[in-house]
Design a protein around this motif. Structure first.
Motif, PDB file in Angstrom:
ATOM      1  N   GLN A 131       0.829  -1.200   0.000  1.00  0.00           N
ATOM      2  CA  GLN A 131       0.000   0.000   0.000  1.00  0.00           C
ATOM      3  C   GLN A 131       0.861   1.248   0.000  1.00  0.00           C
ATOM      4  N   ILE A 132       1.912   1.205   0.771  1.00  0.00           N
ATOM      5  CA  ILE A 132       2.808   2.363   0.849  1.00  0.00           C
ATOM      6  C   ILE A 132       3.422   2.634  -0.517  1.00  0.00           C
ATOM      7  N   ARG A 133       3.759   1.567  -1.209  1.00  0.00           N
ATOM      8  CA  ARG A 133       4.314   1.765  -2.555  1.00  0.00           C
ATOM      9  C   ARG A 133       3.304   2.460  -3.454  1.00  0.00           C
ATOM     10  N   GLU A 134       2.054   2.007  -3.388  1.00  0.00           N
ATOM     11  CA  GLU A 134       1.007   2.665  -4.185  1.00  0.00           C
ATOM     12  C   GLU A 134       0.959   4.156  -3.900  1.00  0.00           C
ATOM     13  N   ILE A 135       0.939   4.473  -2.614  1.00  0.00           N
ATOM     14  CA  ILE A 135       0.831   5.881  -2.227  1.00  0.00           C
ATOM     15  C   ILE A 135       2.033   6.664  -2.713  1.00  0.00           C
ATOM     16  N   ILE A 136       3.209   6.122  -2.462  1.00  0.00           N
ATOM     17  CA  ILE A 136       4.430   6.825  -2.849  1.00  0.00           C
ATOM     18  C   ILE A 136       4.467   7.044  -4.353  1.00  0.00           C
ATOM     19  N   ASP A 137       4.016   6.036  -5.082  1.00  0.00           N
ATOM     20  CA  ASP A 137       4.038   6.158  -6.541  1.00  0.00           C
ATOM     21  C   ASP A 137       3.165   7.318  -7.004  1.00  0.00           C
ATOM     22  N   LEU A 138       2.146   7.631  -6.207  1.00  0.00           N
ATOM     23  CA  LEU A 138       1.289   8.761  -6.555  1.00  0.00           C
ATOM     24  C   LEU A 138       2.102  10.052  -6.627  1.00  0.00           C
ATOM     25  N   TYR A 139       3.101  10.146  -5.778  1.00  0.00           N
ATOM     26  CA  TYR A 139       3.904  11.367  -5.731  1.00  0.00           C
ATOM     27  C   TYR A 139       4.828  11.490  -6.938  1.00  0.00           C
ATOM     28  N   ASP A 140       5.078  10.369  -7.563  1.00  0.00           N
ATOM     29  CA  ASP A 140       6.070  10.356  -8.640  1.00  0.00           C
ATOM     30  C   ASP A 140       5.457  10.374 -10.026  1.00  0.00           C
ATOM     31  N   LEU A 141       4.258  10.948 -10.133  1.00  0.00           N
ATOM     32  CA  LEU A 141       3.643  11.066 -11.452  1.00  0.00           C
ATOM     33  C   LEU A 141       4.587  11.841 -12.360  1.00  0.00           C
ATOM     34  N   PRO A 142       4.849  11.342 -13.559  1.00  0.00           N
ATOM     35  CA  PRO A 142       5.738  11.994 -14.524  1.00  0.00           C
ATOM     36  C   PRO A 142       5.282  13.389 -14.917  1.00  0.00           C
ATOM     37  N   GLU A 143       4.468  14.029 -14.093  1.00  0.00           N
ATOM     38  CA  GLU A 143       4.046  15.405 -14.313  1.00  0.00           C
ATOM     39  C   GLU A 143       3.139  15.565 -15.531  1.00  0.00           C
ATOM     40  N   GLY A 144       2.907  14.521 -16.275  1.00  0.00           N
ATOM     41  CA  GLY A 144       2.055  14.674 -17.439  1.00  0.00           C
ATOM     42  C   GLY A 144       1.010  13.569 -17.546  1.00  0.00           C
ATOM     43  N   LYS A 145       1.193  12.531 -16.753  1.00  0.00           N
ATOM     44  CA  LYS A 145       0.316  11.368 -16.871  1.00  0.00           C
ATOM     45  C   LYS A 145      -0.905  11.480 -15.983  1.00  0.00           C
ATOM     46  N   GLN A 146      -1.768  12.405 -16.319  1.00  0.00           N
ATOM     47  CA  GLN A 146      -2.975  12.541 -15.523  1.00  0.00           C
ATOM     48  C   GLN A 146      -4.143  11.854 -16.195  1.00  0.00           C
ATOM     49  N   LYS A 147      -3.792  10.929 -17.083  1.00  0.00           N
ATOM     50  CA  LYS A 147      -4.830  10.218 -17.822  1.00  0.00           C
ATOM     51  C   LYS A 147      -5.638   9.326 -16.884  1.00  0.00           C
ATOM     52  N   GLN A 148      -4.949   8.747 -15.935  1.00  0.00           N
ATOM     53  CA  GLN A 148      -5.621   7.846 -14.998  1.00  0.00           C
ATOM     54  C   GLN A 148      -6.081   8.616 -13.766  1.00  0.00           C
ATOM     55  N   ALA A 149      -6.237   9.911 -13.941  1.00  0.00           N
ATOM     56  CA  ALA A 149      -6.536  10.774 -12.808  1.00  0.00           C
ATOM     57  C   ALA A 149      -7.755  10.285 -12.039  1.00  0.00           C
ATOM     58  N   LYS A 150      -8.751   9.879 -12.773  1.00  0.00           N
ATOM     59  CA  LYS A 150      -9.987   9.476 -12.122  1.00  0.00           C
ATOM     60  C   LYS A 150      -9.742   8.307 -11.163  1.00  0.00           C
ATOM     61  N   LEU A 151      -9.010   7.352 -11.679  1.00  0.00           N
ATOM     62  CA  LEU A 151      -8.684   6.190 -10.851  1.00  0.00           C
ATOM     63  C   LEU A 151      -7.925   6.611  -9.605  1.00  0.00           C
ATOM     64  N   LEU A 152      -7.011   7.555  -9.808  1.00  0.00           N
ATOM     65  CA  LEU A 152      -6.207   8.005  -8.683  1.00  0.00           C
ATOM     66  C   LEU A 152      -7.053   8.729  -7.655  1.00  0.00           C
ATOM     67  N   ILE A 153      -7.953   9.565  -8.154  1.00  0.00           N
ATOM     68  CA  ILE A 153      -8.815  10.306  -7.232  1.00  0.00           C
ATOM     69  C   ILE A 153      -9.589   9.344  -6.340  1.00  0.00           C
ATOM     70  N   GLU A 154     -10.062   8.275  -6.950  1.00  0.00           N
ATOM     71  CA  GLU A 154     -10.780   7.283  -6.161  1.00  0.00           C
ATOM     72  C   GLU A 154      -9.891   6.713  -5.066  1.00  0.00           C
ATOM     73  N   LEU A 155      -8.672   6.377  -5.477  1.00  0.00           N
ATOM     74  CA  LEU A 155      -7.718   5.841  -4.514  1.00  0.00           C
ATOM     75  C   LEU A 155      -7.504   6.811  -3.360  1.00  0.00           C
ATOM     76  N   ILE A 156      -7.316   8.067  -3.743  1.00  0.00           N
ATOM     77  CA  ILE A 156      -7.065   9.091  -2.731  1.00  0.00           C
ATOM     78  C   ILE A 156      -8.266   9.223  -1.807  1.00  0.00           C
ATOM     79  N   GLN A 157      -9.440   9.164  -2.399  1.00  0.00           N
ATOM     80  CA  GLN A 157     -10.665   9.276  -1.612  1.00  0.00           C
ATOM     81  C   GLN A 157     -10.733   8.181  -0.551  1.00  0.00           C
ATOM     82  N   LYS A 158     -10.485   6.960  -1.015  1.00  0.00           N
ATOM     83  CA  LYS A 158     -10.506   5.840  -0.070  1.00  0.00           C
ATOM     84  C   LYS A 158      -9.484   6.038   1.034  1.00  0.00           C
ATOM     85  N   ARG A 159      -8.323   6.433   0.595  1.00  0.00           N
ATOM     86  CA  ARG A 159      -7.235   6.653   1.536  1.00  0.00           C
ATOM     87  C   ARG A 159      -7.653   7.662   2.590  1.00  0.00           C
ATOM     88  N   ARG A 160      -8.262   8.755   2.124  1.00  0.00           N
ATOM     89  CA  ARG A 160      -8.648   9.804   3.061  1.00  0.00           C
ATOM     90  C   ARG A 160      -9.704   9.293   4.038  1.00  0.00           C
TER      91      ARG A 160
END
Lengths: 127, 127
Positions: free
Chosen positions: A73-102
Motif C-alpha cells: 500500500q505504501i508503494r502505491e501511495i508513494i508512486d502517486l507522488y512520482d507522477l511523470p508530471e504529465g500522466k494525468q490520464k488515470q486521474a480518475k482512478l487516482l482520485i478514487e484511490l485518494i478518496q478511499k485513503r482519506r
DNA sequence: CCTTACCTTTACGCAAACGTAAACTTGGTA
DNA sequence: TACCAAGTTTACGTTTGCGTAAAGGTAAGG
C-alpha cells in the motif's frame, strides 16, 4: 562521520547505516524496502548511496508504517507522488484511490480521538 | 433474528456470527481473538454467548487494529480498562504505559494530518 | 427422526515483514 | 600490504494474523 567528504552542500549523501541509525531501524529493513520496490538508491560500484530525496522517501515509508499500511500500500501511495508530471490520464482512478485513503485516515483520526479521551479518563481514575 | 427470545432489554446477547456480521469480520477472527486472550465470552453449553460488554471489547479490538496495534498490544491496552477497581498499586507503572501510548497516538495524529494535507495537494494537482 | 443451519475444535497453510547466519567484497587506515 | 569495519548477496527461519479444510456436535422446524 561517514559518507561526507567534499560535495556541494544540500546535495547530501547517506550510507545505508547512516539512515538506519537516524531512523532507528536496521539496514536489513531498508534493503527489504528496496526488494519491494519502495526505494531505489544510486549505486556507486556495489554500494548503495542515498540522496536527500531517498531520505524523504524513507520518511514517507516509515510514516506509512506507523499508520498501519502494508508495504504494498505504501508503494502505491508513494508512486502517486512520482507522477511523470504529465500522466494525468488515470486521474480518475487516482482520485478514487485518494478518496478511499482519506476516508481510512479520517476514521483513524476518530479512533485516535476516542483512544486519547479514554486514556485521559483512565489516568484520572488512577489518582 | 438470532439469540433474542425474551430477556431483560439492555442486557442483549449475541452469537458469534451476530457480531461477525455487525462488524464485517469472520467468526474465525473472533475466535482467534479469544485464543489470544483478548475476549472471553460466556459459554452456554459449548456455544459462545457474547454480552454487550463483550461487544464493546470487540469494538476496542477493532479500533486498535485500525490503529495498527498488534493483538498483543491491544490486549495490554484492554487490560488497562479491566482494573479490579482496587488495584491501583501499580498505578505508577500504568501511568507510564498510558503516557507512552498517548505519545504514540499523538505521533500518529501528526502523521495523519501530514498525509491528509499531502493527499489534498495531490488531488488539486490532478485537475 | 431427519434435515438444515449454525456452531464447535483441531490443525495445517500462508503471506507479510523482517531476523539471522553464511560467505564474500570493498575501502580506508595502520 | 595487511587488516578491519562496514557493505554486499543469498537464503532459510520466525512471528503475526488469520484462511481454510476436516470432522463433527446442537437446536429448531417439519
Amino acid at each position: 562521520m561517514s559518507g561526507q567528504t567534499a560535495q556541494s552542500i544540500s546535495e547530501k549523501e547517506y550510507t545505508i547505516s547512516d539512515l538506519a541509525k537516524e531512523f532507528g531501524i536496521t539496514s536489513r529493513s531498508i534493503r527489504h524496502y528496496e526488494d519491494e520496490k519502495l526505494i531505489c538508491p544510486e549505486r556507486r560500484g556495489v554500494h548503495r548511496i542515498y540522496s536527500a530525496r531517498d531520505r524523504v522517501r524513507l520518511q514517507l515509508i516509515l510514516r506509512g508504517k506507523r499508520l498501519g499500511f502494508s508495504l504494498a500500500q505504501i508503494r502505491e501511495i508513494i508512486d502517486l507522488y512520482d507522477l511523470p508530471e504529465g500522466k494525468q490520464k488515470q486521474a480518475k482512478l487516482l482520485i478514487e484511490l485518494i478518496q478511499k485513503r482519506r476516508d481510512a485516515l479520517l476514521q483513524q483520526r476518530k479512533d485516535i480521538e476516542h483512544m486519547l479521551k479514554e486514556l485521559e479518563m483512565l489516568e484520572q481514575k488512577l489518582d
